[in-house]
Design a protein around this motif. Structure first.
Motif, PDB file in Angstrom:
ATOM      1  N   GLY A 297     103.718  49.059  53.846  1.00 51.10           N
ATOM      2  CA  GLY A 297     103.582  50.197  52.932  1.00 51.10           C
ATOM      3  C   GLY A 297     102.799  49.877  51.680  1.00 51.10           C
ATOM      4  O   GLY A 297     102.295  50.771  51.004  1.00 51.10           O
ATOM      5  N   HIS A 298     102.677  48.590  51.371  1.00 54.83           N
ATOM      6  CA  HIS A 298     101.963  48.220  50.140  1.00 54.83           C
ATOM      7  C   HIS A 298     100.625  47.557  50.436  1.00 54.83           C
ATOM      8  O   HIS A 298     100.060  46.867  49.591  1.00 54.83           O
ATOM      9  N   THR A 299     100.128  47.778  51.635  1.00 54.29           N
ATOM     10  CA  THR A 299      98.735  47.421  51.881  1.00 54.29           C
ATOM     11  C   THR A 299      97.867  48.539  51.307  1.00 54.29           C
ATOM     12  O   THR A 299      98.197  49.723  51.406  1.00 54.29           O
ATOM     13  N   GLU A 307      98.822  56.336  42.524  1.00 50.06           N
ATOM     14  CA  GLU A 307      99.712  55.308  41.982  1.00 50.06           C
ATOM     15  C   GLU A 307     100.900  55.103  42.906  1.00 50.06           C
ATOM     16  O   GLU A 307     101.488  56.063  43.400  1.00 50.06           O
ATOM     17  N   CYS A 308     101.234  53.856  43.113  1.00 49.86           N
ATOM     18  CA  CYS A 308     102.348  53.502  43.995  1.00 49.86           C
ATOM     19  C   CYS A 308     103.526  53.008  43.150  1.00 49.86           C
ATOM     20  O   CYS A 308     103.344  52.506  42.035  1.00 49.86           O
ATOM     21  N   GLY A 309     104.714  53.116  43.708  1.00 46.56           N
ATOM     22  CA  GLY A 309     105.901  52.657  42.999  1.00 46.56           C
ATOM     23  C   GLY A 309     105.893  51.164  42.713  1.00 46.56           C
ATOM     24  O   GLY A 309     106.616  50.693  41.820  1.00 46.56           O
ATOM     25  N   CYS A 310     105.080  50.411  43.429  1.00 45.68           N
ATOM     26  CA  CYS A 310     105.025  48.965  43.206  1.00 45.68           C
ATOM     27  C   CYS A 310     104.166  48.621  41.992  1.00 45.68           C
ATOM     28  O   CYS A 310     104.118  47.464  41.574  1.00 45.68           O
ATOM     29  N   GLY A 311     103.488  49.625  41.440  1.00 45.90           N
ATOM     30  CA  GLY A 311     102.637  49.385  40.276  1.00 45.90           C
ATOM     31  C   GLY A 311     101.163  49.309  40.618  1.00 45.90           C
ATOM     32  O   GLY A 311     100.322  49.356  39.726  1.00 45.90           O
ATOM     33  N   GLY A 314      96.730  53.048  45.410  1.00 46.70           N
ATOM     34  CA  GLY A 314      96.111  53.207  46.711  1.00 46.70           C
ATOM     35  C   GLY A 314      96.883  52.656  47.890  1.00 46.70           C
ATOM     36  O   GLY A 314      96.357  52.573  49.001  1.00 46.70           O
ATOM     37  N   CYS A 315      98.157  52.281  47.674  1.00 41.94           N
ATOM     38  CA  CYS A 315      98.955  51.753  48.789  1.00 41.94           C
ATOM     39  C   CYS A 315      99.227  52.849  49.831  1.00 41.94           C
ATOM     40  O   CYS A 315      99.306  54.037  49.496  1.00 41.94           O
ATOM     41  N   LEU A 316      99.448  52.420  51.056  1.00 42.54           N
ATOM     42  CA  LEU A 316      99.842  53.353  52.118  1.00 42.54           C
ATOM     43  C   LEU A 316     101.051  54.178  51.682  1.00 42.54           C
ATOM     44  O   LEU A 316     101.117  55.384  51.933  1.00 42.54           O
TER      45      LEU A 316
HETATM   46 ZN   LIG Z   1     102.524  49.723  46.609  1.00 46.91          ZN
END
Ligand SMILES: [Zn+2]
Length: 457
Positions: A297-299, A307-311, A314-316
């Motif tokens: 999910g974070h590729t 924006e992704c929750g990981c910071g 563009g993450c999946l």
């Molecule tokens: Zn992510």
């Protein structure tokens, strides 16, 4: 591995309850919906008691919200284990307190050929269980609900209870609730929890299987560093124990009991609050550094994308998780697309910003063009991410949960085409992409899959 913290902020799917083994399996696999289960009270008849430890165990044996659910999954879960199961082994031994990395306690097996229970004693005479059938216990621990199940040796779940997670009371109270529930659910098959062969715990939060401790959980600050493995193994001496996060456990469950059966290499992904998942490689969970392997999910798919929750951007996960699917739909509707769908939402009294992925999937199933197109767009992103993973892992099968199982072929078919188009030639077209097989029962079987793992040689 997998993004598991989401389980602490969403309600677990509930289960209907019946008594005495009649099948009550739900067919709706949308585990991102909130449900309320029916309950029926059944008093415990356990013979054994969990041993007290330094933890102030709660002693109440009943809960008004507890329920017993006996179910058979034979109608929905295929049963055929290949030699892969027999070849499985527990994770490599860790340096933590003599336990293996999967959380199994390192204990010698009883020497009786009729007994599969592990005990601290290798003496058959010291083992009182050699003439008893083997039972497995499981706990599915989430932020709002805890489920306890008991299964027979092959993994058929015989009874289940559920209670709210006493999250506000802290880890001691939650662990006490767990052990109390084990006593009750074991009583449904007229054993005590100490009579079980193994316990598997699917934990809906970050867990360090090497040290056997819970990692920090943002909305449950007291949990950071709690030695869950030691607490439970102290409470259930002689019972083999395995604990893992719910994403890894669910992957193991789909591999052992669900759509991944028979595969040596499997990738499991679930499109819930986040995109969690796990990898089975050579018939074993692949954990990676810090148990963080498999974060598909974070590729990154889109440079400088959403924006992704990981910071990162563009993450999946920022395009294909449940909340991301809703967010992208809202953006389209706000831009003037899907006027008919927007009107229908307004007529139904649903504010645009309250749109949920469940509603989009339902609309797509009803043939609403905007919703169908939006799912196809989502399949584009998800297929893209999966194709990248397939090119790296070359799994025999990719198993997809939540949205994929709820939406069916209208989502799976374009996604499969995307995987074939984008994965390495010769691999993408050989990899099967299948909806998950366990549906709402995945949490129950996740725990039991870990219990089976705890007994692996
Ligand atoms: Zn992510």
């Amino acid at each position: 591995m997998g993004r598991v913290s989401s389980r602490w902020s969403t309600a677990s799917a509930s289960t209907n309850t019946t008594v005495c083994g009649s099948a009550t399996a739900k067919t709706d696999a949308s585990s991102y919906s909130t449900r309320t289960g029916t309950t029926s009270k059944s008093g415990p008849t356990s013979r054994g008691r969990i041993r007290s430890t330094s933890i102030p165990w709660r002693t109440s044996s009943t809960s008004p919200s507890s329920s017993i659910a006996s179910r058979s999954r034979r109608s929905m879960v295929r049963r055929s284990r290949s030699g892969a199961a027999a070849r499985r082994a527990t994770s490599p031994a860790s340096s933590w307190d003599g336990r293996t990395a999967s959380g199994s306690t390192a204990r010698a097996a009883c020497t009786s050929a009729r007994c599969t229970r592990r005990t601290k004693s290798s003496s058959t005479a010291a083992c009182s269980r050699m003439d008893q059938p083997r039972y497995l216990l499981g706990l599915d621990v989430g932020g709002t609900k805890i489920a306890a199940v008991v299964a027979d040796g092959p993994g058929d779940i015989l009874a289940k209870i559920r209670r709210p997670t006493p999250a506000a009371l802290g880890p001691d109270a939650i662990v006490a609730e767990m052990t109390d529930m084990l006593t009750e659910v074991a009583g449904a098959v007229e054993i005590g929890p100490l009579d079980a062969a193994a316990l598997g715990v699917s934990f809906g939060g970050p867990y360090d299987p090497v040290r056997g401790v819970v990692r920090d959980i943002p909305n449950l600050p007291d949990w950071g560093g709690v030695p869950l493995l030691r607490l439970l193994s102290d409470a259930l001496p002689g019972v083999a124990l395995a604990i893992d996060n719910d994403a890894n456990a669910a992957a193991l469950a789909e591999w052992r009991f669900g759509a991944g059966q028979g595969a040596e290499h499997m990738l499991y992904l679930t499109m819930g609050t986040g995109i969690g998942g796990g990898i089975v490689s050579d018939g074993r969970l692949y954990r990676g550094l810090r148990n963080a392997g498999g974060e598909v999910g974070h590729t990154v798919l889109v440079p400088d994308g959403a924006e992704c929750g990981c910071g990162h951007r563009g993450c999946l996960e920022a395009y294909a998780s449940g909340p991301a699917i809703a967010r992208r739909a809202i953006e389209k509707l706000e831009a003037g697309e899907g006027v008919e769908f927007a009107d229908a939402l307004r007529d139904a009294g649903i504010a645009l910003l309250e749109l949920k992925t469940e509603s989009i999937v339902e609309a797509a199933r009803d043939g609403v063009t905007f919703a169908m197109d939006h799912l196809a767009d989502t399949a584009f992103y998800m297929g893209w991410g999966i194709a990248n993973a397939v090119s790296i892992l070359a799994p025999e099968v990719v198993v997809l949960g939540t949205v994929a199982t709820a939406a069916g072929d209208m989502f799976m078919e374009p996604l499969r085409r995307r995987v074939v188009d984008m994965a390495m030639p010769g691999v993408g077209d050989a990899t099967r992409v299948e909806p998950a097989g366990l549906g709402d029962l995945v949490g129950d079987y996740a725990a039991i899959a870990l219990a089976v793992d705890a007994l692996a040689p």
